[in-house]
Design a protein around this motif. Sequence first.
Motif, PDB file in Angstrom:
ATOM      1  N   MET A  98       3.065   0.551   2.224  1.00 31.48           N
ATOM      2  CA  MET A  98       2.822   0.982   3.604  1.00 31.48           C
ATOM      3  C   MET A  98       3.201   2.456   3.728  1.00 31.48           C
ATOM      4  O   MET A  98       4.369   2.816   3.503  1.00 31.48           O
ATOM      5  N   THR A  99       2.230   3.268   4.054  1.00 28.53           N
ATOM      6  CA  THR A  99       2.472   4.707   4.208  1.00 28.53           C
ATOM      7  C   THR A  99       2.344   5.085   5.676  1.00 28.53           C
ATOM      8  O   THR A  99       1.337   4.783   6.320  1.00 28.53           O
ATOM      9  N   ALA A 100       3.367   5.725   6.197  1.00 35.33           N
ATOM     10  CA  ALA A 100       3.385   6.166   7.590  1.00 35.33           C
ATOM     11  C   ALA A 100       3.614   7.672   7.640  1.00 35.33           C
ATOM     12  O   ALA A 100       4.234   8.257   6.744  1.00 35.33           O
ATOM     13  N   THR A 101       3.105   8.277   8.698  1.00 35.84           N
ATOM     14  CA  THR A 101       3.323   9.710   8.925  1.00 35.84           C
ATOM     15  C   THR A 101       4.483   9.862   9.895  1.00 35.84           C
ATOM     16  O   THR A 101       4.396   9.428  11.048  1.00 35.84           O
ATOM     17  N   LEU A 102       5.563  10.446   9.443  1.00 33.29           N
ATOM     18  CA  LEU A 102       6.767  10.598  10.256  1.00 33.29           C
ATOM     19  C   LEU A 102       7.007  12.065  10.579  1.00 33.29           C
ATOM     20  O   LEU A 102       6.598  12.955   9.828  1.00 33.29           O
ATOM     21  N   PRO A 106       8.569  22.034  13.956  1.00 30.68           N
ATOM     22  CA  PRO A 106       8.556  20.618  13.544  1.00 30.68           C
ATOM     23  C   PRO A 106       7.314  20.318  12.709  1.00 30.68           C
ATOM     24  O   PRO A 106       6.255  20.926  12.899  1.00 30.68           O
ATOM     25  N   THR A 107       7.450  19.398  11.782  1.00 32.21           N
ATOM     26  CA  THR A 107       6.350  19.066  10.884  1.00 32.21           C
ATOM     27  C   THR A 107       6.190  17.551  10.808  1.00 32.21           C
ATOM     28  O   THR A 107       7.002  16.793  11.345  1.00 32.21           O
ATOM     29  N   THR A 108       5.131  17.130  10.155  1.00 33.78           N
ATOM     30  CA  THR A 108       4.938  15.721   9.844  1.00 33.78           C
ATOM     31  C   THR A 108       4.856  15.570   8.330  1.00 33.78           C
ATOM     32  O   THR A 108       4.415  16.486   7.629  1.00 33.78           O
ATOM     33  N   THR A 109       5.293  14.426   7.858  1.00 30.41           N
ATOM     34  CA  THR A 109       5.314  14.190   6.414  1.00 30.41           C
ATOM     35  C   THR A 109       4.994  12.728   6.147  1.00 30.41           C
ATOM     36  O   THR A 109       5.438  11.842   6.894  1.00 30.41           O
ATOM     37  N   PRO A 110       4.223  12.435   5.093  1.00 31.12           N
ATOM     38  CA  PRO A 110       3.955  11.029   4.757  1.00 31.12           C
ATOM     39  C   PRO A 110       5.143  10.401   4.043  1.00 31.12           C
ATOM     40  O   PRO A 110       5.791  11.032   3.198  1.00 31.12           O
ATOM     41  N   VAL A 111       5.437   9.165   4.405  1.00 29.36           N
ATOM     42  CA  VAL A 111       6.515   8.395   3.767  1.00 29.36           C
ATOM     43  C   VAL A 111       5.938   7.035   3.389  1.00 29.36           C
ATOM     44  O   VAL A 111       5.337   6.361   4.231  1.00 29.36           O
ATOM     45  N   SER A 143       2.362  10.274  14.689  1.00 29.75           N
ATOM     46  CA  SER A 143       3.383   9.435  14.079  1.00 29.75           C
ATOM     47  C   SER A 143       3.396   8.045  14.705  1.00 29.75           C
ATOM     48  O   SER A 143       3.517   7.032  14.000  1.00 29.75           O
ATOM     49  N   LEU A 144       3.250   7.959  16.025  1.00 30.00           N
ATOM     50  CA  LEU A 144       3.244   6.662  16.697  1.00 30.00           C
ATOM     51  C   LEU A 144       2.061   5.806  16.263  1.00 30.00           C
ATOM     52  O   LEU A 144       2.194   4.599  16.050  1.00 30.00           O
ATOM     53  N   VAL A 145       0.895   6.429  16.148  1.00 33.21           N
ATOM     54  CA  VAL A 145      -0.285   5.684  15.698  1.00 33.21           C
ATOM     55  C   VAL A 145      -0.064   5.149  14.293  1.00 33.21           C
ATOM     56  O   VAL A 145      -0.381   3.983  13.983  1.00 33.21           O
ATOM     57  N   SER A 146       0.507   5.970  13.421  1.00 33.75           N
ATOM     58  CA  SER A 146       0.756   5.560  12.043  1.00 33.75           C
ATOM     59  C   SER A 146       1.764   4.419  11.985  1.00 33.75           C
ATOM     60  O   SER A 146       1.572   3.431  11.263  1.00 33.75           O
ATOM     61  N   ILE A 147       2.853   4.535  12.751  1.00 29.94           N
ATOM     62  CA  ILE A 147       3.866   3.470  12.769  1.00 29.94           C
ATOM     63  C   ILE A 147       3.288   2.189  13.358  1.00 29.94           C
ATOM     64  O   ILE A 147       3.581   1.081  12.886  1.00 29.94           O
ATOM     65  N   GLY A 148       2.460   2.321  14.389  1.00 23.37           N
ATOM     66  CA  GLY A 148       1.832   1.143  14.976  1.00 23.37           C
ATOM     67  C   GLY A 148       0.991   0.382  13.971  1.00 23.37           C
ATOM     68  O   GLY A 148       0.986  -0.860  13.963  1.00 23.37           O
ATOM     69  N   ARG A 149       0.292   1.104  13.110  1.00 19.68           N
ATOM     70  CA  ARG A 149      -0.503   0.447  12.073  1.00 19.68           C
ATOM     71  C   ARG A 149       0.387  -0.286  11.070  1.00 19.68           C
ATOM     72  O   ARG A 149       0.062  -1.401  10.631  1.00 19.68           O
ATOM     73  N   VAL A 150       1.507   0.329  10.711  1.00 25.39           N
ATOM     74  CA  VAL A 150       2.433  -0.323   9.772  1.00 25.39           C
ATOM     75  C   VAL A 150       2.997  -1.593  10.390  1.00 25.39           C
ATOM     76  O   VAL A 150       3.074  -2.651   9.733  1.00 25.39           O
ATOM     77  N   LEU A 151       3.386  -1.536  11.664  1.00 25.80           N
ATOM     78  CA  LEU A 151       3.938  -2.715  12.326  1.00 25.80           C
ATOM     79  C   LEU A 151       2.897  -3.819  12.457  1.00 25.80           C
ATOM     80  O   LEU A 151       3.216  -5.011  12.293  1.00 25.80           O
ATOM     81  N   LEU A 152       1.660  -3.443  12.749  1.00 27.31           N
ATOM     82  CA  LEU A 152       0.598  -4.450  12.831  1.00 27.31           C
ATOM     83  C   LEU A 152       0.364  -5.102  11.473  1.00 27.31           C
ATOM     84  O   LEU A 152       0.165  -6.320  11.372  1.00 27.31           O
ATOM     85  N   TYR A 153       0.425  -4.298  10.422  1.00 27.37           N
ATOM     86  CA  TYR A 153       0.263  -4.833   9.064  1.00 27.37           C
ATOM     87  C   TYR A 153       1.393  -5.808   8.736  1.00 27.37           C
ATOM     88  O   TYR A 153       1.164  -6.885   8.182  1.00 27.37           O
TER      89      TYR A 153
END
Length: 324
Positions: free
Chosen positions: A75-79, A88-93, A196-206
Amino acid sequence: MLAVYTPRGSALVRKQVEADIALPENALWIDLELPTPSEDKAVEDALGISVPTLREMQEIEITSRLYVENGARYMTATLMAHQDTEVPTTTPVTFILAGHRLITVRYDEPRPFVIVNHRLERACPVNATGETIMMDILDAVIDRLADVLEHMGNDVEQVSRDIFDPKAPAGDFNNYSRILHTIGKKGDVTSKVRESLVSIGRVLLYLANEADSMKWAKDQRAILKGMQRDVQSLSDHATYISTKIQFLLDAMLGMVSLQQNNIIKIFSVAAVVFMPPTLLASIYGMNFKHMPELDWTYGYPIGLVLMLIAAILPYLFFKWKKWL
């Protein structure tokens, strides 16, 4: 850097290990921060999984971010990272769940990782697993984003007061430039929060879809649903802030446009006011031989009076029409 977290008593102990040292069997969390190829290979050989590269983590396809491979869930999320800085930046985790063990791969240091690290070093549940640690990290990420949105809302409200303050000096272009710069920064941060919220939402749905196959307990599923509701509410709030920022940007640009129009109007009125006197001066500046006014004793003052009247009449006309 390869860090391993192993349980000891009621806490998790963090230990940085070298790539050529065998990983502990009881490790619950393996954190790869800016991993070297040798560290990637050490984890792959020890756990029988494939560690994604930064290029693979940056891919935006859902199938490249959420998938199962060799029994491990990726599961990869953008934080967000460096929220407290000017840039401020975003980074994939990438979170990898393999055999109730969590492996994280990251190329930056989002603040939630530091928070969870300190929390687990102080106290860790006896029944902690890789899944619970991942939920703790995601919960810390959501809390951090909520704080960012709260500060963002306060800053946007201050910008709104600055724009519509009736006591603000009109035509202060330095102030306009500062406000536009602030609006741009807030819009950029808000867009990163929404990403970041959209990415985390996808991880939680998964995770919610995989909860049955992972045999999650009822309380874990309840926590997961609560986090999904939090993400949804934060996404709605981020959308509201983004809409307000767009409104403030339009209002600011409109005020700048009105101020510029007022300046152009002054030049236009000045040009029209001085046009009749210029016409009179041009007429009496001609070098014709037969111009009876040139022989008048009071020709010069009369010409000045005529030019003054020719300037005043257009000005009075504009005032009467309420164009000024």
